[in-house]
Design a protein around this motif. Structure first.
Motif, PDB file in Angstrom:
ATOM      1  N   VAL A 131      39.775  45.678  41.396  1.00 46.76           N
ATOM      2  CA  VAL A 131      41.004  45.365  42.125  1.00 46.76           C
ATOM      3  C   VAL A 131      42.110  46.311  41.644  1.00 46.76           C
ATOM      4  O   VAL A 131      42.289  46.503  40.442  1.00 46.76           O
ATOM      5  CB  VAL A 131      41.443  43.897  41.887  1.00 46.76           C
ATOM      6  CG1 VAL A 131      42.710  43.578  42.679  1.00 46.76           C
ATOM      7  CG2 VAL A 131      40.325  42.938  42.253  1.00 46.76           C
ATOM      8  N   ALA A 132      42.841  46.884  42.606  1.00 52.44           N
ATOM      9  CA  ALA A 132      43.963  47.762  42.277  1.00 52.44           C
ATOM     10  C   ALA A 132      45.136  47.444  43.195  1.00 52.44           C
ATOM     11  O   ALA A 132      44.945  47.064  44.352  1.00 52.44           O
ATOM     12  CB  ALA A 132      43.568  49.227  42.421  1.00 52.44           C
ATOM     13  N   GLY A 133      46.332  47.605  42.665  1.00 53.00           N
ATOM     14  CA  GLY A 133      47.545  47.370  43.441  1.00 53.00           C
ATOM     15  C   GLY A 133      48.239  48.683  43.747  1.00 53.00           C
ATOM     16  O   GLY A 133      47.812  49.752  43.301  1.00 53.00           O
ATOM     17  N   PHE A 134      49.333  48.603  44.481  1.00 56.80           N
ATOM     18  CA  PHE A 134      50.021  49.816  44.896  1.00 56.80           C
ATOM     19  C   PHE A 134      51.424  49.952  44.335  1.00 56.80           C
ATOM     20  O   PHE A 134      51.923  51.048  44.190  1.00 56.80           O
ATOM     21  CB  PHE A 134      50.090  49.872  46.430  1.00 56.80           C
ATOM     22  CG  PHE A 134      50.761  51.099  46.944  1.00 56.80           C
ATOM     23  CD1 PHE A 134      50.116  52.316  46.901  1.00 56.80           C
ATOM     24  CD2 PHE A 134      52.052  51.049  47.429  1.00 56.80           C
ATOM     25  CE1 PHE A 134      50.741  53.465  47.352  1.00 56.80           C
ATOM     26  CE2 PHE A 134      52.689  52.183  47.887  1.00 56.80           C
ATOM     27  CZ  PHE A 134      52.022  53.396  47.851  1.00 56.80           C
TER      28      PHE A 134
ATOM     29  N   ARG B 265      44.123  50.087  34.353  1.00 53.99           N
ATOM     30  CA  ARG B 265      44.097  48.902  33.500  1.00 53.99           C
ATOM     31  C   ARG B 265      42.754  48.212  33.687  1.00 53.99           C
ATOM     32  O   ARG B 265      41.951  48.627  34.520  1.00 53.99           O
ATOM     33  CB  ARG B 265      45.263  47.983  33.879  1.00 53.99           C
ATOM     34  CG  ARG B 265      46.640  48.636  33.622  1.00 53.99           C
ATOM     35  CD  ARG B 265      47.757  47.648  33.878  1.00 53.99           C
ATOM     36  NE  ARG B 265      49.065  48.250  33.650  1.00 53.99           N
ATOM     37  CZ  ARG B 265      49.976  48.431  34.598  1.00 53.99           C
ATOM     38  NH1 ARG B 265      49.745  48.040  35.840  1.00 53.99           N
ATOM     39  NH2 ARG B 265      51.128  48.976  34.301  1.00 53.99           N
ATOM     40  N   PRO B 266      42.480  47.143  32.975  1.00 61.19           N
ATOM     41  CA  PRO B 266      41.150  46.527  32.973  1.00 61.19           C
ATOM     42  C   PRO B 266      40.642  45.938  34.298  1.00 61.19           C
ATOM     43  O   PRO B 266      39.491  45.541  34.372  1.00 61.19           O
ATOM     44  CB  PRO B 266      41.261  45.420  31.919  1.00 61.19           C
ATOM     45  CG  PRO B 266      42.314  45.911  30.986  1.00 61.19           C
ATOM     46  CD  PRO B 266      43.307  46.617  31.873  1.00 61.19           C
TER      47      PRO B 266
ATOM     48  N   VAL C 255      35.721  40.239  37.553  1.00 62.99           N
ATOM     49  CA  VAL C 255      36.541  41.436  37.733  1.00 62.99           C
ATOM     50  C   VAL C 255      36.607  42.139  36.391  1.00 62.99           C
ATOM     51  O   VAL C 255      36.946  41.511  35.402  1.00 62.99           O
ATOM     52  CB  VAL C 255      37.969  41.063  38.210  1.00 62.99           C
ATOM     53  CG1 VAL C 255      38.847  42.292  38.298  1.00 62.99           C
ATOM     54  CG2 VAL C 255      37.920  40.340  39.551  1.00 62.99           C
ATOM     55  N   PRO C 256      36.218  43.384  36.278  1.00 59.24           N
ATOM     56  CA  PRO C 256      35.834  44.338  37.298  1.00 59.24           C
ATOM     57  C   PRO C 256      34.318  44.508  37.456  1.00 59.24           C
ATOM     58  O   PRO C 256      33.889  45.369  38.207  1.00 59.24           O
ATOM     59  CB  PRO C 256      36.442  45.625  36.797  1.00 59.24           C
ATOM     60  CG  PRO C 256      36.250  45.547  35.319  1.00 59.24           C
ATOM     61  CD  PRO C 256      36.464  44.059  35.001  1.00 59.24           C
TER      62      PRO C 256
ATOM     63  N   LEU D 204      48.839  40.328  34.044  1.00 59.21           N
ATOM     64  CA  LEU D 204      47.798  39.527  34.675  1.00 59.21           C
ATOM     65  C   LEU D 204      46.518  39.604  33.842  1.00 59.21           C
ATOM     66  O   LEU D 204      46.385  40.443  32.965  1.00 59.21           O
ATOM     67  CB  LEU D 204      47.537  40.040  36.096  1.00 59.21           C
ATOM     68  CG  LEU D 204      48.695  39.859  37.072  1.00 59.21           C
ATOM     69  CD1 LEU D 204      48.410  40.606  38.370  1.00 59.21           C
ATOM     70  CD2 LEU D 204      48.931  38.390  37.343  1.00 59.21           C
ATOM     71  N   SER D 205      45.573  38.736  34.162  1.00 57.29           N
ATOM     72  CA  SER D 205      44.307  38.755  33.433  1.00 57.29           C
ATOM     73  C   SER D 205      43.154  38.854  34.424  1.00 57.29           C
ATOM     74  O   SER D 205      42.941  37.917  35.185  1.00 57.29           O
ATOM     75  CB  SER D 205      44.165  37.489  32.597  1.00 57.29           C
ATOM     76  OG  SER D 205      42.960  37.529  31.878  1.00 57.29           O
ATOM     77  N   PRO D 206      42.445  39.977  34.436  1.00 60.82           N
ATOM     78  CA  PRO D 206      42.704  41.197  33.668  1.00 60.82           C
ATOM     79  C   PRO D 206      43.931  41.938  34.208  1.00 60.82           C
ATOM     80  O   PRO D 206      44.313  41.743  35.359  1.00 60.82           O
ATOM     81  CB  PRO D 206      41.438  42.028  33.889  1.00 60.82           C
ATOM     82  CG  PRO D 206      40.925  41.598  35.219  1.00 60.82           C
ATOM     83  CD  PRO D 206      41.285  40.137  35.327  1.00 60.82           C
ATOM     84  N   ALA D 207      44.512  42.753  33.346  1.00 60.52           N
ATOM     85  CA  ALA D 207      45.674  43.538  33.762  1.00 60.52           C
ATOM     86  C   ALA D 207      45.297  44.389  34.972  1.00 60.52           C
ATOM     87  O   ALA D 207      44.191  44.922  35.057  1.00 60.52           O
ATOM     88  CB  ALA D 207      46.154  44.416  32.610  1.00 60.52           C
ATOM     89  N   LEU D 208      46.219  44.507  35.917  1.00 62.22           N
ATOM     90  CA  LEU D 208      45.949  45.115  37.214  1.00 62.22           C
ATOM     91  C   LEU D 208      46.199  46.615  37.225  1.00 62.22           C
ATOM     92  O   LEU D 208      47.299  47.083  36.933  1.00 62.22           O
ATOM     93  CB  LEU D 208      46.838  44.433  38.264  1.00 62.22           C
ATOM     94  CG  LEU D 208      46.699  44.882  39.701  1.00 62.22           C
ATOM     95  CD1 LEU D 208      45.302  44.554  40.232  1.00 62.22           C
ATOM     96  CD2 LEU D 208      47.762  44.201  40.554  1.00 62.22           C
ATOM     97  N   THR D 209      45.173  47.381  37.593  1.00 63.23           N
ATOM     98  CA  THR D 209      45.337  48.810  37.831  1.00 63.23           C
ATOM     99  C   THR D 209      46.283  48.966  39.011  1.00 63.23           C
ATOM    100  O   THR D 209      46.198  48.217  39.986  1.00 63.23           O
ATOM    101  CB  THR D 209      43.976  49.459  38.162  1.00 63.23           C
ATOM    102  OG1 THR D 209      43.151  49.408  37.002  1.00 63.23           O
ATOM    103  CG2 THR D 209      44.126  50.903  38.614  1.00 63.23           C
TER     104      THR D 209
END
Length: 96
Positions: free
Chosen positions: A23-26, A76-77, A17-18, A35-40
């Motif tokens: 991965v992206a959150g809402f 984010r990453p 990832v990526p 988080l690792s990697p930090a979550l978009t």
């Protein structure tokens, strides 16, 4: 929190990832940045929305009108532009 689970599952499956999976959150939970990697994530102004809703509830003289709020994407990453050689076959579990 589902996106955090996706990150954990990708790590366990050794999916990059990526590079292979974005991965992206809402809901931009506080843990997203740690988080690792930090979550978009998309930032939703819940507190402002709730405040405005309560204010409207008690101010019955206000005429109904749509309430529009900004929802910025905090990049984010966990997301990145795909590399030219990235193909659908990269997600094939047999390749991992």
């Amino acid at each position: 929190m589902m996106a955090a689970g996706v990150l954990a599952a990708a790590t366990e499956a050794r999916i990059a990832v990526p590079a292979t999976l974005a991965v992206a959150g809402f809901d931009d939970m506080p843990i997203a940045a740690r988080l690792s990697p930090a979550l978009t994530s998309v930032h939703i102004p819940w507190r402002t929305m709730a405040h405005d809703a309560v204010r409207r509830l008690f101010a019955s003289h206000l005429t109904p009108e749509p309430m529009i709020y900004p929802a910025p994407i905090l990049e984010r990453p966990s997301t990145a532009m795909p590399t030219p050689d990235l193909s659908r076959s990269a997600l094939d579990p047999g390749r991992v």
